[in-house]
Design an enzyme around this catalytic site. Structure first.
Site, PDB file in Angstrom:
ATOM      1  N   HIS A 156      -9.803  -4.559  -4.370  1.00 14.65           N
ATOM      2  CA  HIS A 156     -11.175  -4.351  -4.847  1.00 14.65           C
ATOM      3  C   HIS A 156     -11.220  -3.653  -6.200  1.00 14.65           C
ATOM      4  O   HIS A 156     -12.220  -3.727  -6.906  1.00 14.65           O
ATOM      5  CB  HIS A 156     -12.043  -3.649  -3.796  1.00 14.65           C
ATOM      6  CG  HIS A 156     -11.739  -2.210  -3.628  1.00 14.65           C
ATOM      7  ND1 HIS A 156     -10.786  -1.744  -2.778  1.00 14.65           N
ATOM      8  CD2 HIS A 156     -12.262  -1.123  -4.226  1.00 14.65           C
ATOM      9  CE1 HIS A 156     -10.729  -0.437  -2.860  1.00 14.65           C
ATOM     10  NE2 HIS A 156     -11.614  -0.026  -3.729  1.00 14.65           N
ATOM     11  N   ASP A 200      -0.380   3.018  -0.309  1.00 12.32           N
ATOM     12  CA  ASP A 200      -1.832   2.879  -0.230  1.00 12.32           C
ATOM     13  C   ASP A 200      -2.470   2.667  -1.607  1.00 12.32           C
ATOM     14  O   ASP A 200      -3.488   1.992  -1.721  1.00 12.32           O
ATOM     15  CB  ASP A 200      -2.401   4.161   0.415  1.00 12.32           C
ATOM     16  CG  ASP A 200      -3.851   4.009   0.807  1.00 12.32           C
ATOM     17  OD1 ASP A 200      -4.164   2.994   1.452  1.00 12.32           O
ATOM     18  OD2 ASP A 200      -4.665   4.897   0.492  1.00 12.32           O
ATOM     19  N   HIS A 246      -3.421  -0.947  -6.258  1.00 12.61           N
ATOM     20  CA  HIS A 246      -4.448  -0.645  -7.264  1.00 12.61           C
ATOM     21  C   HIS A 246      -3.860  -0.166  -8.596  1.00 12.61           C
ATOM     22  O   HIS A 246      -4.214  -0.668  -9.663  1.00 12.61           O
ATOM     23  CB  HIS A 246      -5.402   0.443  -6.770  1.00 12.61           C
ATOM     24  CG  HIS A 246      -5.991   0.165  -5.422  1.00 12.61           C
ATOM     25  ND1 HIS A 246      -6.467  -1.064  -5.063  1.00 12.61           N
ATOM     26  CD2 HIS A 246      -6.189   0.971  -4.348  1.00 12.61           C
ATOM     27  CE1 HIS A 246      -6.939  -1.004  -3.821  1.00 12.61           C
ATOM     28  NE2 HIS A 246      -6.771   0.209  -3.373  1.00 12.61           N
TER      29      HIS A 246
END
Ligand code: NAP
Length: 483
Positions: free
Chosen positions: A177, A234, A239
């Site tokens: 995202h 994570d 990201h």
């Protein structure tokens, strides 16, 4: 400036896991907002699917409550009532054969078919298999898969292989995202639609780059899940790696999904292994008022990091000699995500008595208040000679584009619309994900083999002292973490 909304083609979107947290908090509110913006045709169909037995009306009620709460809209808003008419529900079990024929019957000829896997990754294979065996998906259908995409290279490969049995790579949309954030896309616009930065975008002029993703929340409530992951899996592998790629990549020949992803892949492949001295792991401590990481993780012996800082080097012509420093952590002093490109100082100062010029910095803020800030030297205004002062040329995208923040589409809105449009530019390709794990795996393995424990840091601080030393050692310093 009002943004132009181009409606997408008519579609049937099946959301597997529609009763779950992500669907209720993000996916359904995102779809509602795009509907209100006029991007989703009234004929589109959104079909919730999960094991819970319920009819369309019950699902619509559940969706009304979720969208009202998370989309901050009154439950009796007439636009919400119109949106809910698009919704339907079919009970299916990913691991059984009940319900799939009903789902097939709901899919319409001629509409774009997309299937959002908002379920645990362990179910991806079962759903892909049943979509194929029940003849629900065809060669034009798209599937959207959520993170985490594997927990190491082997599991990511297994997932890729499993999906590839039923879907071509051009049908698979792996969500990160972060890539849907306005500023992240703006990174490409800033770099490749301006002549200004490109000549300076290399090790000759860039001293170093800092990428920071700081959170104020801890892991309480999902500690036992997080404890199996940690900050590297994570945040860094996905990201932060994506942000690094967008900063470091060569200009693609065209703004085309494969051209962009080819260039990102080259960056990942050029990453040097991280030396043990170039990485600092941390764990937040309890302070009497709030719990520490080990307590939140319900694991007193845990060695999982809630914070990591590392120095990363890229072995290619453009970036040799310019380190990238990455840091991310929980329970830090502010919630902020930013990329700072710190340029070299001018080679010679002509302003001997009045302070040497400081290095220019281009700071790209992802959150909060998405925007850019370029620090430049100017003369301090007023009489009394030539004194230099550094000032920010500050641009908030919301202010500059005349939108209040609430008008900016959120990442899920943009990404789901891209799926319907069939545009994969902002999604990770299978080989990209595998390359990222191939680089991350040895970092994780070296830590697991070591007997070291993460460095403690106070909740509300900027992270462990050792992370400061990582920078000081190189005569550099972290930017302050502030909102
Ligand atoms: P969740 O709240 O546990 O929801 C799981 C969903 O899967 C529920 O709708 C559940 O509904 C359904 N489900 C479970 N077993 C099923 C089965 N055998 N067949 C069909 N449906 C089944 O999980 P979540 O937090 O929404 O996360 C979903 C995915 O998104 C995960 O991959 C997660 O890693 C990822 N993700 C979540 C977030 C987030 O903020 N939540 C953020 C990033 C990524 P029933 O019990 O009715 O079947």
């Amino acid at each position: 400036m009002v943004s132009r909304v181009i409606p997408v083609d008519d579609f049937d979107l099946v959301v597997f896991g529609a009763t779950g947290d992500l669907a209720q908090r993000k996916i359904l509110p995102a779809l509602f907002r795009r509907f209100v913006a006029g991007q989703i045709p009234e004929s589109a169909r959104i079909i919730g699917a999960a094991r819970t037995e319920q009819d369309d009306a019950a699902f619509r009620d559940e969706a009304r409550r979720a969208i009202s709460e998370h989309g901050r809209v009154p439950q009796d808003d007439p636009r919400l009532a119109r949106f809910l008419e698009l919704l339907a529900y079919t009970a299916v079990d990913a691991k059984g054969d009940g319900g799939w024929a009903d789902l097939k019957a709901r899919m319409r000829e001629g509409a774009v078919h997309a299937f959002y896997f908002s379920v645990a990754p362990a179910l991806f294979g079962d759903i892909a298999e049943r979509l194929a065996s029940h003849g629900i998906a065809d060669r034009d259908s798209r599937i959207v898969v959520e993170k985490p995409f594997g927990r190491d290279l082997q599991t990511a490969r297994d997932l890729n292989d499993m999906l590839a049995r039923h879907f071509g790579e051009q049908q698979i949309y792996r969500i990160d995202h972060y890539l849907g954030k306005e500023t992240v896309q703006n990174l490409m616009a800033v770099r490749f639609a301006n002549i200004l930065f490109e000549p300076l975008w290399n090790s000759q002029y860039v001293d170093h780059v800092q990428i920071t993703v700081a959170e104020t929340v801890g892991v309480a409530g999902r500690g036992s899940y997080y404890d199996k992951s940690g900050a590297i899996r994570d945040m860094v592998q996905n990201h932060m790696m994506q942000l690094l790629c967008l900063i470091a990549m060569e200009p693609p020949y065209h703004f085309d999904p494969n051209a962009v992803r080819d260039e990102k892949l080259k960056v990942i492949r050029a990453l040097q292994p991280v030396e043990p001295d170039d990485i600092v792991r941390g764990q937040y401590q309890g302070d009497g008022k709030s719990t520490g990481y080990a307590e939140d993780a319900e694991n007193p012996a845990t060695r999982t990091e809630s914070y990591v800082a590392m120095k990363v080097c890229i072995s290619n012509w453009r970036w040799q000699g310019t380190p990238f420093y990455l840091r991310t952590g929980k329970k830090l002093r502010a919630r902020t995500s930013e990329i700072a490109v710190v340029f070299r100082e001018p080679p010679h100062s002509i302003f001997d008595d009045t302070g040497a010029p400081k290095a220019n910095e281009l700071v790209i803020r992802l959150q909060p208040n998405e925007g850019m800030n370029l620090k430049v030297m100017i003369k301090e205004p007023g009489p009394g000679g030539m004194r230099l002062v550094q000032v920010p040329l500050d641009m908030s995208f919301a202010d500059a584009l005349g939108q209040d923040g609430s008008d900016m589409p959120d990442a899920y809105e943009r990404l789901i619309m891209d799926v319907i449009r069939g545009n994969q530019t902002l999604f990770m390709r299978g080989d990209e994900v595998e390359a990222a794990w191939a680089w991350t795996d040895p970092i994780i393995a070296a830590w697991e083999d070591s007997k070291r424990r993460p460095e403690p840091y106070d909740a509300g601080s900027s992270g462990p002292e050792e992370a400061l030393r990582l920078m000081h050692r190189d005569n550099r310093r972290w930017r302050e973490i502030r909102p």
